[in-house]
Design a protein around this motif. Structure first.
Motif, PDB file in Angstrom:
ATOM      1  N   THR A   1       1.049  -1.180   0.158  1.00 25.80           N
ATOM      2  CA  THR A   1      -0.214  -0.109   0.194  1.00 25.80           C
ATOM      3  C   THR A   1       0.586   0.584   0.061  1.00 25.80           C
ATOM      4  OG1 THR A   1      -1.994  -1.260   1.593  1.00 25.80           O
ATOM      5  CG2 THR A   1      -1.535   0.799   1.079  1.00 25.80           C
ATOM      6  N   VAL A   2       1.277   1.166   0.661  1.00 17.31           N
ATOM      7  CA  VAL A   2       3.115   2.288   1.011  1.00 17.31           C
ATOM      8  C   VAL A   2       3.332   2.653  -0.616  1.00 17.31           C
ATOM      9  CG1 VAL A   2       5.079   3.207   1.967  1.00 17.31           C
ATOM     10  CG2 VAL A   2       3.650   2.477   3.203  1.00 17.31           C
ATOM     11  N   LEU A   3       3.817   1.307  -1.118  1.00 20.04           N
ATOM     12  CA  LEU A   3       4.531   1.993  -2.729  1.00 20.04           C
ATOM     13  C   LEU A   3       3.096   1.918  -3.513  1.00 20.04           C
ATOM     14  CD1 LEU A   3       7.059  -1.825  -2.816  1.00 20.04           C
ATOM     15  CD2 LEU A   3       6.970   0.886  -1.566  1.00 20.04           C
ATOM     16  N   ASP A   4       2.504   1.392  -3.544  1.00 16.55           N
ATOM     17  CA  ASP A   4       1.429   1.605  -4.522  1.00 16.55           C
ATOM     18  C   ASP A   4       0.996   3.875  -4.528  1.00 16.55           C
ATOM     19  OD1 ASP A   4       0.697   0.252  -5.777  1.00 16.55           O
ATOM     20  OD2 ASP A   4      -1.540  -0.495  -4.928  1.00 16.55           O
ATOM     21  N   VAL A   5       0.428   4.362  -2.915  1.00 11.70           N
ATOM     22  CA  VAL A   5       0.719   5.808  -2.726  1.00 11.70           C
ATOM     23  C   VAL A   5       2.035   6.416  -2.897  1.00 11.70           C
ATOM     24  CG1 VAL A   5       0.269   7.153  -1.052  1.00 11.70           C
ATOM     25  CG2 VAL A   5      -0.734   4.874  -0.970  1.00 11.70           C
ATOM     26  N   CYS A   6       3.287   5.952  -3.125  1.00 17.31           N
ATOM     27  CA  CYS A   6       3.858   6.728  -3.622  1.00 17.31           C
ATOM     28  C   CYS A   6       3.743   6.460  -5.014  1.00 17.31           C
ATOM     29  CB  CYS A   6       5.182   5.841  -3.307  1.00 17.31           C
ATOM     30  SG  CYS A   6       6.017   5.830  -1.401  1.00 17.31           S
ATOM     31  N   GLY A   7       3.710   5.607  -5.774  1.00 15.82           N
ATOM     32  CA  GLY A   7       3.623   5.522  -7.333  1.00 15.82           C
ATOM     33  C   GLY A   7       2.887   5.975  -7.646  1.00 15.82           C
ATOM     34  N   VAL A   8       1.263   6.111  -7.285  1.00 20.39           N
ATOM     35  CA  VAL A   8       0.933   7.440  -8.041  1.00 20.39           C
ATOM     36  C   VAL A   8       1.366   8.504  -7.553  1.00 20.39           C
ATOM     37  CG1 VAL A   8      -1.708   7.820  -7.228  1.00 20.39           C
ATOM     38  CG2 VAL A   8      -1.660   5.716  -7.111  1.00 20.39           C
ATOM     39  N   PHE A   9       1.568   9.146  -6.513  1.00 20.14           N
ATOM     40  CA  PHE A   9       1.820  10.848  -6.097  1.00 20.14           C
ATOM     41  C   PHE A   9       3.336  10.535  -7.316  1.00 20.14           C
ATOM     42  CE2 PHE A   9       5.028  13.111  -4.493  1.00 20.14           C
ATOM     43  CZ  PHE A   9       4.159  14.609  -3.809  1.00 20.14           C
ATOM     44  N   VAL A  10       4.174   9.908  -7.638  1.00 17.59           N
ATOM     45  CA  VAL A  10       4.691  10.458  -8.614  1.00 17.59           C
ATOM     46  C   VAL A  10       3.909  10.468  -9.839  1.00 17.59           C
ATOM     47  CG1 VAL A  10       7.058   8.963  -9.519  1.00 17.59           C
ATOM     48  CG2 VAL A  10       7.456   9.291  -7.365  1.00 17.59           C
ATOM     49  N   PHE A  11       4.035   9.737 -10.222  1.00 16.28           N
ATOM     50  CA  PHE A  11       3.237   9.456 -11.813  1.00 16.28           C
ATOM     51  C   PHE A  11       2.154  10.783 -11.399  1.00 16.28           C
ATOM     52  CE2 PHE A  11       4.201   4.859 -12.697  1.00 16.28           C
ATOM     53  CZ  PHE A  11       4.601   5.112 -13.906  1.00 16.28           C
ATOM     54  N   ALA A  12       1.447  11.653 -10.616  1.00 15.17           N
ATOM     55  CA  ALA A  12       0.739  12.091 -10.518  1.00 15.17           C
ATOM     56  C   ALA A  12       1.716  13.608 -11.066  1.00 15.17           C
ATOM     57  CB  ALA A  12      -0.187  12.471  -9.360  1.00 15.17           C
ATOM     58  N   LEU A  13       2.645  13.672  -9.942  1.00 12.01           N
ATOM     59  CA  LEU A  13       3.204  14.691 -10.383  1.00 12.01           C
ATOM     60  C   LEU A  13       3.940  14.873 -12.134  1.00 12.01           C
ATOM     61  CD1 LEU A  13       6.698  14.382  -7.253  1.00 12.01           C
ATOM     62  CD2 LEU A  13       4.577  16.461  -7.983  1.00 12.01           C
ATOM     63  N   SER A  14       3.758  14.166 -12.794  1.00 14.92           N
ATOM     64  CA  SER A  14       4.478  14.103 -14.238  1.00 14.92           C
ATOM     65  C   SER A  14       2.757  14.294 -14.684  1.00 14.92           C
ATOM     66  CB  SER A  14       4.954  12.390 -14.665  1.00 14.92           C
ATOM     67  OG  SER A  14       4.286  11.805 -14.388  1.00 14.92           O
ATOM     68  N   GLY A  15       1.956  13.518 -14.251  1.00 14.87           N
ATOM     69  CA  GLY A  15       0.897  13.879 -15.006  1.00 14.87           C
ATOM     70  C   GLY A  15       0.489  15.730 -14.703  1.00 14.87           C
ATOM     71  N   ALA A  16       0.343  16.620 -13.481  1.00 14.36           N
ATOM     72  CA  ALA A  16       0.449  18.006 -13.314  1.00 14.36           C
ATOM     73  C   ALA A  16       1.802  18.465 -14.006  1.00 14.36           C
ATOM     74  CB  ALA A  16       0.340  17.679 -11.930  1.00 14.36           C
ATOM     75  N   LEU A  17       2.976  18.661 -14.100  1.00 12.35           N
ATOM     76  CA  LEU A  17       3.621  18.901 -14.820  1.00 12.35           C
ATOM     77  C   LEU A  17       3.810  18.709 -16.235  1.00 12.35           C
ATOM     78  CD1 LEU A  17       7.089  17.891 -13.339  1.00 12.35           C
ATOM     79  CD2 LEU A  17       6.183  20.149 -12.847  1.00 12.35           C
ATOM     80  N   VAL A  18       3.058  17.963 -16.910  1.00  7.23           N
ATOM     81  CA  VAL A  18       2.310  17.940 -18.138  1.00  7.23           C
ATOM     82  C   VAL A  18       1.592  19.248 -18.331  1.00  7.23           C
ATOM     83  CG1 VAL A  18       0.947  16.391 -20.718  1.00  7.23           C
ATOM     84  CG2 VAL A  18       3.308  15.766 -18.975  1.00  7.23           C
ATOM     85  N   ALA A  19       0.495  19.036 -17.570  1.00  5.85           N
ATOM     86  CA  ALA A  19      -0.078  20.074 -17.768  1.00  5.85           C
ATOM     87  C   ALA A  19      -0.598  21.270 -17.401  1.00  5.85           C
ATOM     88  CB  ALA A  19      -1.360  19.190 -16.651  1.00  5.85           C
ATOM     89  N   VAL A  20       0.501  21.750 -16.398  1.00  5.90           N
ATOM     90  CA  VAL A  20       1.382  23.180 -16.572  1.00  5.90           C
ATOM     91  C   VAL A  20       1.775  23.381 -17.552  1.00  5.90           C
ATOM     92  CG1 VAL A  20       2.906  24.394 -15.194  1.00  5.90           C
ATOM     93  CG2 VAL A  20       1.457  22.880 -14.126  1.00  5.90           C
TER      94      VAL A  20
END
Lengths: 228, 228, 228
Positions: free
Chosen positions: A16-35
Motif C-alpha cells: 500500500t505504501v508503495l502504491d501510494v508513492c507510485g500514484v504520487f510520483v506519476f501524478a506529479l508527472s501528469g501535473a507537470l505536463v498539464a502546466v
C-alpha cells in the motif's frame, strides 16, 4: 475502505505504501505536463489523476475488480490531489529558478522527475503483477498486466494532453516494466515470493530504467519511411 | 431490454427519460464536432455514439455492468442516431443562417448547444452517482463515478476528433459534475433521496454550469511555462 | 491456456485459426503505422499489440471476460509479435523496392495491406458477434460488440499514433462490420449458425469492404463548416 487484495500478509502494508508513492510520483508527472500545456487547476487535477491512477484502473478492469481501486481508495486519490496542488503552487518558483540558472536547475528538476518516474514504473510493474497473480491470472497475463499497469498512466496522460505517448517514442520504457513483472511471476512459480524478493524486483526495474535514461539507451529503430 | 438498475421505484421512469435526453444532447455535440472536422455520415454517427454513450460505458465498466447499457438498450442508441441524423440534415441550414446573420444566429445555436450540454452534464452526474450507489459503490467511488459519467463522453469525443479535451482546457466543467454527484451521495446518506431531491440536484448542477459559462468563470491557472 | 468460449463445437478450432489470422493482419497494420511514424522496435511492438488485440480487449471488457484473452492467450500475443518483427525486418526491403519501382510495387504492398485489413475486419466482426452471443448478450449488444471488436484495434492504433482514426475519416469501414455482426445474430436467431454460414458471413463482409475500397465508396458527407 481499502480494496487492495491481500497478496502477502506481511507485505500488504508495504505494498500500500508503495502504491501510494507510485500514484504520487506519476501524478506529479501528469501535473507537470498539464502546466506545460497551459491547462488550469482542474486540468492539472484531471491529468494528475489520470497519470497516477490510469494504470491501476486498466489493471482493475482487466482483472474484473469493480469499482477500480482508483475511485474507491481515498489514499490514492489524496496522493494524486496532493501532487497536483504541489505542482500548482511550486511551479512558479521552479520556473524562476530555471530562468536564473539558465537551464542548470531546470535540468535538476527534470532529472528528479525522471528518477521518480522510474520509481513509479518499478513499483507499479511489480504491484500490478502481484495483484494479477492474487486474482488468479496466468503467468503470461500477470506479466502483461504488470507491464500495462506500469505504462498505462503515462500513456493516458500523453493521449489526453495530445502528445504521442512517450512509451512509443524514444526510450526503453515498457521493457524494464515487463521484465519486472515477469520476474515477479517467476518468483511466484519458484515459491520464493517474499518481502525481500519483491523489493529486489522493484529495485532491479528501477536500476534498469535509470540506466537506460542515463545512457540514453534506445531500442533499435526501423528505417524511417520517406514516403510520408 | 432495459438494463437500468432500479434505484427508486418511483423515479425509474424519470431516470430513463433523463438518460435518453442526456444521450441525445451529448450526441448532438459529438455530431457537431464531427461535421466541423469534415467527417462523413458514419464519422458523425460514431462521434455522436461515443459522445452520447461514452460516459455511460465507462461507468458500467467501472461498476462491472456487462454488457454496458450503451450497447444493449436500443433507446439510448436511437437517441444518439437521431441526434446524428438531425445534425447531418440540418447543418447546411444552420450554416446558411449563420452566414446571413453575420454571427448572430450562429451564436444562438452555439449557446443552445452549451445549455443542452450543461443539462447533459447535470443529468449524467446525478444518474451516474445513483447507478453507482445502486451497485454498492462507496461514497467516494459513487462521487467519482458520477463525475466520470458526466465528463467521459465529451472527453472521448475530443480524443477521437484529435482535440485536447475541453474538460482539461478552459472552463469549470468537472467541478459542477463532481459536486452534483457528491450531493446525491449526501442525500442518500441522509436518507432523503427522492424524486424531488434528485431533480433538485440536477437543477443545481445545471445552474452552476450555466453560470460558469455565462460569467466565463475559469479555475485558476498556473504560470505557463515559457520553456516549450 | 485458451480462453475462447466454445461457440460451435465444430468451429472452435476454425475460429481460433481465424482469430490468430485477424490479430496477425491488424498487428501488421499497427507495425507499419509505427514505422512510418518513426517509432523504435518497442513502439512497433506496442502498436502491433494494440492494433491486433485492442478490439478483442474492448470486446472482453464489454462482456465481463477477465482477464481479456489478449493478455492470457499466448498464440494471439505470438501473432502480434511475429507481425511486428516481420515489419521491422522487412521494411527496409519494401522501402527499396518502392524506391526502385517508382510507386508501382509500393502500391502493391499498400493494396495487400488493405486486403488483409479487410480480412481482419470481417473475421473480427463475425467472431466478436459469436463471442457476444455465447456470453448471453442480446441481439443489439451482439451486433454492436461485433462492430466494436472489428473497428476497435485500428481506432486505438490511430489514437496512440496521434492520427484522427481512419474509421471516422474517409471510408465505409464500420458499416460492413456492423452488417456482418448483424448477419451472425440473424443466423443465430434463425437457428442456422454453422461452420458454412459463419464462413459465408466472413466472406460477405470481406467482399463488401474490398468493394468499398476498390470503388472508393464513401458515406455521404455533411456540408463542411467554413467557420473553423
Amino acid at each position: 475502505c481499502c480494496h487492495d487484495p491481500p497478496v502477502l500478509t506481511d507485505t500488504a502494508t508495504v505494498q500500500t505504501v508503495l502504491d501510494v508513492c507510485g500514484v504520487f510520483v506519476f501524478a506529479l508527472s501528469g501535473a507537470l505536463v498539464a502546466v506545460r500545456a497551459g491547462l488550469d487547476l482542474l486540468g492539472l487535477l484531471v491529468l494528475a489523476w489520470v497519470a497516477g491512477l490510469g494504470g491501476g484502473i486498466v489493471r482493475d478492469l482487466f482483472l474484473g475488480i469493480t469499482p477500480p481501486v482508483a475511485v474507491s481508495d481515498w489514499r490514492l486519490l489524496a496522493a494524486a490531489v496532493l501532487a497536483a496542488l504541489l505542482v500548482f503552487l511550486l511551479h512558479g518558483t521552479w520556473q524562476r529558478a530555471a530562468d536564473d540558472a539558465v537551464g542548470g536547475r531546470r535540468r535538476l528538476v527534470s532529472r528528479a522527475v525522471r528518477l521518480l518516474d522510474a520509481a513509479g514504473l518499478a513499483l507499479f510493474a511489480v504491484s500490478g503483477a502481484l495483484v494479477a497473480l492474487a486474482n488468479d491470472a496466468g503467468p503470461l497475463a500477470a506479466t502483461l498486466i504488470g507491464g500495462i499497469t506500469a505504462v498505462g498512466g503515462g500513456l493516458l496522460r500523453d493521449l489526453l494532453a495530445g502528445r504521442v505517448p512517450e512509451v512509443l517514442q524514444r526510450e526503453l520504457y515498457a521493457l524494464p516494466a515487463l521484465a519486472g513483472a515477469a520476474l515477479v511471476v517467476l518468483l511466484d512459480r519458484l515459491g520464493v515470493l517474499s518481502t525481500v524478493t519483491v523489493w529486489a524486483a522493484v529495485l532491479l526495474v528501477f536500476a534498469i530504467r535509470v540506466l537506460a535514461v542515463a545512457l540514453d539507451l534506445n531500442a533499435p529503430r526501423a528505417l524511417r519511411s520517406r514516403d510520408r
